[in-house]
Design an enzyme around this catalytic site. Structure first.
Site: not given
Length: 406
Positions: A181-182, A364, A404, A406
């Site tokens: 997790y960021s 992101c 970044e 996901y």
């Protein structure tokens, strides 16, 4: 004693040497610095003292400080630095402030904290609080979770940590794997004590397209766990990790942030550091910050009240925030829904000008955001006479490109 030995003096000295002409051959270069550099040798015919061949202040290590001219004009009275003055109190009228500083050493030497705890030897964090971030009319469930970290577990803005949910994987029979997790807070945490961390977590759910019902068997194990935690619960964590999403070393560079949904997490940390916390980093930041956030509905805007406060606190024109609310806004390109790539397209010239000036751009969110963004950037590059593949390669080489997903 002469302190300066000019090129002309060197030429005169060389001419006075009794060297047989057969010992060397000399081909005079063109009357320019470039000509001498190409030849690798030679004597310039430029007028001595005009710095046209090589200007130490411009091309050397003096870097435009004017120190060379100061030394020449100062003569014997020149000093490298004025004498230090030590005072017991600041001068009258000075504006004093207490700056948060006790964790500034974490990245002061160019390194960042890494792997205080590894997944094989994790640490235990304690939940301090949890709050829903979106309105009831927004799709899904997104929670803000604050946890107290064990002593010595530190991180910097842009890093991530792993959460290992309790239980075992029903398919493998082994412990659940860690989920990354960021981090959504600065190194000082939301409590500013340097011992807490915040996460922005979306509950992963699967809705049957036919019945419209949620399938509990397909919900996210870790996200579901975090979205249900209560104060006092213990969470197994590892990290921190990551060097990809760090803020620029140069505080004068612009920071451009493109996010969708919970991809806002690292940028919340960025903006708190640059515009809210009373740290040296905030006072030294001399660039502009530009955030583009994409969400489906207004009720899904994450941390909007905080960003509104930052906009009020920031110097005029220094913080810009653009929202792309897909179900409520239309783009000016084809009249369809507005997504982050449309905001990029509508501001393409400005974006490229900022990148050319050294801005860092960050992305992101869900990995599906990148293909349309890259396509848009290629179109903008072409419209501005640039080759996108070459431009992207240069941005990566310069360390200006950060992704970044996901």
């Amino acid at each position: 004693m002469k302190l300066f030995y000019t090129v002309a003096a060197a030429a005169a000295a060389a001419a006075s040497l009794a060297v047989p002409s057969a010992a060397f051959s000399f081909v005079p270069p063109s009357n320019s610095a470039d000509g001498i550099k190409r030849a690798g040798s030679g004597v310039a015919t430029d007028a001595p003292g005009d710095l046209s061949l090589f200007d130490p202040d411009r091309a050397g290590m003096l870097q435009g400080t004017g120190a060379l001219q100061d030394r020449v004009s100062g003569g014997a009275g020149f000093t490298l630095a004025p004498p230090s003055v030590v005072v017991d109190a600041p001068p009258a009228g000075a504006d004093l402030t207490d700056a948060q500083h006790f964790l500034e050493h974490l990245d002061a030497g160019g390194d960042v904290p890494l792997n205080f705890a590894k997944p094989q030897s994790p640490a235990t964090a304690t939940v301090l609080g949890r709050a829903k971030l979106i309105a009831d009319d927004a799709p899904g469930d997104i929670e803000h979770v604050i946890m107290k970290l064990p002593e010595g577990f530190h991180y910097v803005e842009g890093q991530s940590l792993s959460v290992i949910p309790p239980g075992v994987d029903p398919k493998s029979g082994r412990k659940n794997k860690p989920r990354l997790y960021s981090i959504a807070s600065t190194r000082y945490g939301d409590l500013l004590d340097g011992n807490t961390v915040s996460l922005c977590v979306r509950r992963a759910e699967h809705v049957d397209p036919v019945t419209g019902e949620r399938d509990p068997a397909k919900q996210g194990v870790c996200s579901g766990f975090l979205c249900d935690v209560k104060p006092g619960d213990e969470v197994t964590v590892a990290g921190p990790v990551g060097k990809t999403m760090l803020l620029p070393d140069d505080p004068t560079k612009d920071v451009i942030m493109i996010a969708t949904g919970t991809g806002i997490a690292p940028f919340r940390g960025f903006l708190h550091r640059l515009f809210m916390e009373n740290t040296l980093a905030r006072h030294m930041f001399g660039g502009d910050a530009w955030l583009v956030l994409g969400v489906p509905v207004t009720g899904g805007l994450l941390y909007q009240e905080e960003f509104n406060c930052m906009t009020r606190n920031a110097p005029p024109g220094r913080l810009r925030i653009d929202y792309a609310i897909s179900r409520e806004m239309t783009n000016s390109i084809d009249g369809g829904k507005l997504y982050v790539q449309h905001v990029i397209a509508q501001n393409g010239k400005e974006l490229f000008e900022r990148l050319d000036a050294g801005a860092h751009v960050y992305f992101c969110g869900l990995k599906g955001m990148m293909p349309p963004i890259l396509e848009t950037l290629e179109e903008v590059a072409t419209a501005n006479g640039a080759v996108w593949s070459e431009k992207l390669a240069q941005l990566k080489k310069n360390g200006q490109w950060h992704v970044e997903v996901y």
